[in-house]
Design a protein around this motif. Structure first.
Motif, PDB file in Angstrom:
ATOM      1  N   ARG A  67       1.215  -1.672  -0.024  1.00 22.55           N
ATOM      2  CA  ARG A  67      -0.227   0.517  -0.124  1.00 22.55           C
ATOM      3  C   ARG A  67       0.800   1.037  -0.278  1.00 22.55           C
ATOM      4  N   PHE A  68       1.914   1.087   0.053  1.00 30.25           N
ATOM      5  CA  PHE A  68       3.394   2.389   1.035  1.00 30.25           C
ATOM      6  C   PHE A  68       4.488   2.543  -0.124  1.00 30.25           C
ATOM      7  N   THR A  69       4.680   3.282  -0.672  1.00 34.54           N
ATOM      8  CA  THR A  69       6.433   3.311  -1.168  1.00 34.54           C
ATOM      9  C   THR A  69       6.899   4.279  -0.509  1.00 34.54           C
ATOM     10  N   ILE A  70       7.575   3.603  -0.226  1.00 38.11           N
ATOM     11  CA  ILE A  70       8.629   5.099  -0.032  1.00 38.11           C
ATOM     12  C   ILE A  70       9.743   5.447  -1.418  1.00 38.11           C
ATOM     13  N   SER A  71      10.573   6.142  -1.357  1.00 39.42           N
ATOM     14  CA  SER A  71      11.024   6.793  -2.568  1.00 39.42           C
ATOM     15  C   SER A  71      11.709   8.048  -2.422  1.00 39.42           C
ATOM     16  N   ARG A  72      12.929   8.091  -2.745  1.00 37.12           N
ATOM     17  CA  ARG A  72      13.922   9.407  -2.555  1.00 37.12           C
ATOM     18  C   ARG A  72      14.725  10.237  -4.204  1.00 37.12           C
ATOM     19  N   ASP A  73      14.706  11.572  -3.712  1.00 35.20           N
ATOM     20  CA  ASP A  73      14.965  12.316  -5.390  1.00 35.20           C
ATOM     21  C   ASP A  73      16.178  12.851  -4.476  1.00 35.20           C
ATOM     22  N   ASN A  74      17.097  12.285  -5.047  1.00 31.02           N
ATOM     23  CA  ASN A  74      18.137  12.932  -4.719  1.00 31.02           C
ATOM     24  C   ASN A  74      18.607  14.370  -5.272  1.00 31.02           C
ATOM     25  N   ALA A  75      18.168  14.639  -6.473  1.00 40.16           N
ATOM     26  CA  ALA A  75      18.353  15.433  -7.026  1.00 40.16           C
ATOM     27  C   ALA A  75      17.581  17.392  -6.062  1.00 40.16           C
ATOM     28  N   LYS A  76      16.427  16.598  -5.377  1.00 41.44           N
ATOM     29  CA  LYS A  76      15.318  17.458  -4.433  1.00 41.44           C
ATOM     30  C   LYS A  76      15.966  17.239  -2.748  1.00 41.44           C
ATOM     31  N   ASN A  77      17.251  16.224  -2.756  1.00 44.90           N
ATOM     32  CA  ASN A  77      17.228  15.801  -0.996  1.00 44.90           C
ATOM     33  C   ASN A  77      15.925  15.152  -0.840  1.00 44.90           C
ATOM     34  N   THR A  78      15.008  14.871  -1.266  1.00 45.56           N
ATOM     35  CA  THR A  78      14.030  15.281  -0.781  1.00 45.56           C
ATOM     36  C   THR A  78      13.249  13.117  -0.995  1.00 45.56           C
ATOM     37  N   VAL A  79      12.324  12.873   0.397  1.00 44.19           N
ATOM     38  CA  VAL A  79      12.240  11.565   0.429  1.00 44.19           C
ATOM     39  C   VAL A  79      10.636  11.782   1.146  1.00 44.19           C
ATOM     40  N   TYR A  80       9.955  10.856  -0.206  1.00 45.88           N
ATOM     41  CA  TYR A  80       7.980  10.441  -0.572  1.00 45.88           C
ATOM     42  C   TYR A  80       7.713   9.298   0.017  1.00 45.88           C
ATOM     43  N   LEU A  81       6.800   9.356   1.191  1.00 48.12           N
ATOM     44  CA  LEU A  81       5.635   8.149   1.186  1.00 48.12           C
ATOM     45  C   LEU A  81       4.880   8.313   0.483  1.00 48.12           C
ATOM     46  N   GLN A  82       4.491   7.383  -0.469  1.00 43.05           N
ATOM     47  CA  GLN A  82       3.439   7.537  -1.269  1.00 43.05           C
ATOM     48  C   GLN A  82       2.803   6.819  -0.314  1.00 43.05           C
ATOM     49  N   MET A  83       0.906   6.466  -0.732  1.00 43.08           N
ATOM     50  CA  MET A  83      -0.013   6.296   0.648  1.00 43.08           C
ATOM     51  C   MET A  83      -1.190   6.140  -0.347  1.00 43.08           C
TER      52      MET A  83
END
Length: 120
Positions: A67-83
């Protein structure tokens, strides 16, 4: 020091989706592991998902798998949690945390948290 700023929380109906963001600063993005935790009212804080820096390794709590997916955008120094497929039981304050790539049990830096509320 690592500074973490979460965003993206809100109110959503059961079955809906949200994407949380956590912007990190203060240390090389690849040198840190980033994780999401959550704490519901009256309950202990619990692990949700983790993404290691400099690798593709990810880990999920059993309730988050599928259900949830963690991902990183190295260019933006941001981590996401898609729920996705959110349920009322997912209602909690969600926290971003940063720690060592080599020690998944320790997180030294925490964000302020973002509220997620799922209505039935």
């Amino acid at each position: 020091q690592v500074q973490l700023v979460e965003s993206g929380g809100g109110l959503v109906q059961s079955g809906g989706s949200l994407r949380l963001s956590c912007a990190a600063s203060g240390r090389s993005f690849n040198d840190i592991a980033l994780a999401w935790f959550r704490q519901a009212p009256g309950k202990d804080r619990e692990f949700v998902a983790r993404s290691s820096g400099g690798s593709s390794f990810k880990a999920y709590a059993s309730f988050a798998k599928g259900r949830f997916t963690i991902s990183r955008d190295n260019a933006k120094n941001t981590v996401y949690l898609q729920m996705n497929s959110l349920e009322p039981e997912d209602t909690a304050v969600y926290y971003c945390a940063a720690g060592s790539n080599s020690n998944p049990a320790r997180y030294d830096f925490w964000g302020q948290g973002t509220q997620v509320t799922v209505s039935s």
